[in-house]
Design a protein around this motif. Structure first.
Motif, short mmCIF file in Angstrom:
data_model
loop_
_atom_site.label_atom_id
_atom_site.label_comp_id
_atom_site.label_asym_id
_atom_site.label_seq_id
_atom_site.Cartn_x
_atom_site.Cartn_y
_atom_site.Cartn_z
N ASP A 1 0.82 -1.21 0.00
CA ASP A 1 0.00 0.00 0.00
C ASP A 1 0.85 1.27 0.00
OD1 ASP A 1 0.98 -0.20 2.54
OD2 ASP A 1 -0.96 -0.05 3.55
N ALA A 2 2.17 1.12 0.20
CA ALA A 2 3.06 2.27 0.20
C ALA A 2 3.77 2.44 -1.14
CB ALA A 2 4.09 2.15 1.32
N LEU A 3 3.58 1.51 -2.07
CA LEU A 3 4.24 1.60 -3.37
C LEU A 3 3.50 2.60 -4.26
CD1 LEU A 3 5.10 -2.13 -4.16
CD2 LEU A 3 6.48 -0.41 -2.98
N GLU A 4 4.23 3.54 -4.81
CA GLU A 4 3.64 4.55 -5.68
C GLU A 4 3.04 3.91 -6.93
OE1 GLU A 4 3.24 7.63 -5.14
OE2 GLU A 4 4.51 8.03 -3.40
N GLY A 5 1.81 4.26 -7.24
CA GLY A 5 1.17 3.79 -8.46
C GLY A 5 0.41 2.49 -8.31
N VAL A 6 0.53 1.82 -7.17
CA VAL A 6 -0.17 0.55 -6.97
C VAL A 6 -1.58 0.83 -6.44
CG1 VAL A 6 -0.26 -1.58 -5.63
CG2 VAL A 6 1.90 -0.81 -6.60
N ASN A 7 -2.57 0.38 -7.19
CA ASN A 7 -3.96 0.54 -6.79
C ASN A 7 -4.49 -0.81 -6.33
OD1 ASN A 7 -6.64 1.20 -6.42
ND2 ASN A 7 -7.13 1.24 -8.62
N LEU A 8 -4.50 -1.04 -5.03
CA LEU A 8 -4.93 -2.32 -4.50
C LEU A 8 -6.41 -2.57 -4.72
CD1 LEU A 8 -2.92 -2.49 -1.15
CD2 LEU A 8 -2.30 -3.39 -3.39
N GLU A 9 -7.16 -1.51 -5.06
CA GLU A 9 -8.58 -1.69 -5.35
C GLU A 9 -8.80 -2.44 -6.65
OE1 GLU A 9 -10.97 -0.85 -3.24
OE2 GLU A 9 -9.44 -0.14 -1.85
N ALA A 10 -7.77 -2.51 -7.47
CA ALA A 10 -7.90 -3.21 -8.76
C ALA A 10 -8.19 -4.69 -8.54
CB ALA A 10 -6.63 -3.04 -9.58
N GLY A 11 -7.69 -5.23 -7.44
CA GLY A 11 -8.05 -6.59 -7.06
C GLY A 11 -7.35 -7.70 -7.79
N ASP A 12 -6.36 -7.40 -8.62
CA ASP A 12 -5.65 -8.44 -9.37
C ASP A 12 -4.16 -8.27 -9.15
OD1 ASP A 12 -4.41 -10.04 -11.43
OD2 ASP A 12 -6.37 -10.15 -12.36
N GLU A 13 -3.50 -9.36 -8.82
CA GLU A 13 -2.07 -9.30 -8.52
C GLU A 13 -1.22 -8.93 -9.74
OE1 GLU A 13 -1.20 -14.09 -8.99
OE2 GLU A 13 -1.77 -13.27 -7.05
N ALA A 14 -1.80 -8.97 -10.93
CA ALA A 14 -1.06 -8.61 -12.13
C ALA A 14 -0.57 -7.17 -12.09
CB ALA A 14 -1.91 -8.83 -13.38
N ILE A 15 -1.21 -6.33 -11.30
CA ILE A 15 -0.76 -4.94 -11.20
C ILE A 15 0.63 -4.85 -10.58
CG2 ILE A 15 -3.13 -4.10 -11.01
CD1 ILE A 15 -2.61 -3.65 -8.02
N LEU A 16 1.06 -5.93 -9.93
CA LEU A 16 2.37 -5.92 -9.27
C LEU A 16 3.51 -6.38 -10.18
CD1 LEU A 16 1.33 -7.52 -5.86
CD2 LEU A 16 1.68 -5.09 -6.35
N TYR A 17 3.18 -6.95 -11.33
CA TYR A 17 4.22 -7.55 -12.18
C TYR A 17 5.33 -6.57 -12.56
CZ TYR A 17 1.15 -11.64 -12.56
OH TYR A 17 0.37 -12.74 -12.29
N PRO A 18 5.01 -5.33 -12.96
CA PRO A 18 6.11 -4.40 -13.27
C PRO A 18 7.01 -4.11 -12.08
CG PRO A 18 4.01 -3.58 -14.15
CD PRO A 18 3.69 -4.72 -13.25
N TYR A 19 6.43 -4.14 -10.89
CA TYR A 19 7.21 -3.87 -9.68
C TYR A 19 8.09 -5.05 -9.31
CZ TYR A 19 4.04 0.07 -9.19
OH TYR A 19 3.33 1.23 -9.41
#
Length: 517
Positions: A241-259
């Motif tokens: 929740d502290a990572l810039e640009g990460v929207n945990l409301e999206a609900g899919d772990e794929a949002i973390l792949y670039p990170y």
């Protein structure tokens, strides 16, 4: 009057495409689309050939298409039904056997052909219905694929547009900067958990680590209970929740792949002038392919002198879930070189594990320093492929819980042996004693997701009198401590917290207490 489009029997081709795409959709977060393309060409082509053969016999395109579609459904359902019945007897009878199921399917196929050939009168209506069904069916995996792609692209844009942290600007590298090795053993549980839940004593391994000079964390937990979440946190030295640009409301772990790929730890070391080395894993989203040195087991023979038909992992899975599974029994009289390798995904997994251990030992002399080496080894995580001496094992379908626990600890014994060999080699052949983090991303899943946060966690930190380590340190603080002690960083250590979540709702967190004895 010209034939209308909805009466053209195109459903067989669409069903063939659907059967491939649906399997890909179920594994979309594990498989690159490139490995699916050949199946997307071959399966519809084979369906078209079968359709034409029936057309020659029946002299009717619509009737032939209906039979072809029914045969496709039967063919690609066979493996699913077989695997289900193999572990679920009906009325006490074990009918999950080829000799039983093949007879049933042949009778069912004969009935479908006879009914379509002799009894089906309204071919136009049947064609329209099957066309509609095939279109509706194919929409689901296409929607899943498109949604996943859009989400990944959005995550990539959010990552690119997120402001960079200033912490890395404080880091300074010296002339004698140590090599840093981050070795992740996937799914490796803490010693007390192995003793309590697996009846396995891992103290000898931990004692040997201590003798080498490691600080073994006795009460460590992962910060998250799923690999993408856990590694995104560890490699970005922060909570999600502290990572810039990460929207945990999206609900899919794929949002973390670039990170995971362009993580803060990697960027810090690159800014420090380090050479970055990474190893291939079983998960494409963990593979840092664009680093200075990327080591992949791809292209190696599965075993010496063996050359099976060149099916990839997805194709092997497609075969196992269809009547292609019969190849393992009915074509067993053929030379092995002429049959698909039905264990291909597991065998490739074993090769990747072996290759990672073997190549890691070569890195000190092969790659000049200073270097940061990231090796995420998917072991002892399933699939379990090694016995305690490193022998190849194939676990039977339907193995009970006790059998699985025994197999899991057998593989741990082999992983322990290889890990110690590599560690001694890294320390013994490095020009300067390296920094080594030996850590799990989460523990072994036993009965539910709440039971696998306790992890193996050990640190080799040469040259430090006061390391700053403590019995409950978690991975989010690992590199904060490394950067502070060796590179002049000023990262504050964060509170050690574990967030438990389930796979279907990865960002619905519950805080998990550390009940270490």
């Amino acid at each position: 009057m010209p034939r209308k489009i909805y009466t053209l029997p195109f459903h067989s081709i669409l069903i063939a495409i659907y059967l491939v795409l649906s399997l890909y959709g179920l594994n979309i977060d594990q498989i690159k689309i490139e490995v699916v393309l050949r199946a997307l060409l071959i399966v519809p082509l084979l369906a078209a050939i079968v359709w034409m053969l029936f057309r020659v016999i029946l002299k009717n395109w619509q009737r032939s298409a209906v039979i072809t579609t029914l045969m496709l459904v039967l063919f690609f359902s066979y493996g699913h039904v077989y695997h289900f019945l193999e572990t679920h007897p009906i009325l006490g009878l074990e009918i999950g056997r080829h000799r039983v199921l093949v007879v049933f399917y042949l009778l069912l196929a004969g009935l479908c052909i006879w009914v379509t050939w002799k009894k089906l009168v309204n071919l136009k209506g049947a064609t329209q219905l099957l066309n509609l069904v095939s279109v509706v069916l194919i929409i689901f995996p296409l929607f899943q694929i498109v949604s996943f792609t859009i989400q990944q692209n959005s995550a990539q844009r959010a990552f690119v547009n997120s402001p960079a942290t200033d912490d890395s600007e404080q880091l300074v590298s010296s002339q004698n900067a140590p090599d840093v090795y981050y070795i992740v053993l996937d799914g490796y549980s803490r010693a007390d958990v192995l003793a309590e839940r697996f009846d396995f004593d891992n103290s000898k391994f931990l004692e040997e680590l201590t003798e080498v000079g490691f600080y073994v964390v006795t009460c460590s937990q992962s910060n998250y209970t799923q690999t993408p979440l856990s590694m995104a946190s560890s490699l970005n030295i922060n909570y999600l929740d502290a990572l810039e640009g990460v929207n945990l409301e999206a609900g899919d772990e794929a949002i973390l792949y670039p990170y995971l790929i362009y993580n803060q730890v990697r960027l810090n070391f690159e800014q420090l002038g380090y050479i970055v080395v990474a190893f291939e894993t079983s998960y494409y989203w963990l593979n840092l392919e664009d680093v200075d040195h990327y080591y992949s087991a791809a292209g190696r023979a599965v075993s010496s002198g063996e050359a099976r038909l060149p099916v990839n992992g997805f194709e092997a899975m497609l075969i196992r879930e269809s009547a292609g599974l019969l190849l393992t029994d009915f074509l067993s009289f053929l030379p092995s070189q002429m049959t698909p390798d039905m264990d291909y995904p597991n065998r490739l997994h074993a090769e990747q594990v072996l290759y990672s251990f073997e190549k890691l030992a070569d890195i000190p002399l092969e790659v000049p320093g200073p270097k940061f080496v990231y090796a995420h080894i998917v072991a002892p995580h399933s699939p379990i492929v090694f016995g305690p001496e490193g022998e190849w094992v194939v676990l039977p379908v339907g193995l009970d819980d006790a059998g699985w626990r025994k197999a899991h600890t057998d593989e741990i014994q082999y992983v322990n042996t290889r890990a110690l060999e590599v560690i001694r080699e890294l320390i013994g052949t490095s020009a300067r004693e390296p920094v080594i983090i030996l850590q799990a991303d989460h523990g072994a899943m036993i009965s539910d997701q709440q039971n696998h946060a306790e992890i193996l966690n050990a640190y080799y930190l040469p040259g430090l009198i006061e390391t700053g380590l403590y019995p409950t340190i978690t991975p989010v603080n690992s590199f904060r401590l490394i950067f502070n002690n060796y590179f002049g960083g000023t990262y504050p250590l964060l509170e050690d917290t574990t967030y438990m979540s389930y796979y279907d709702q990865p960002f619905e967190f519950k805080i998990m207490e550390n009940n270490c004895p």
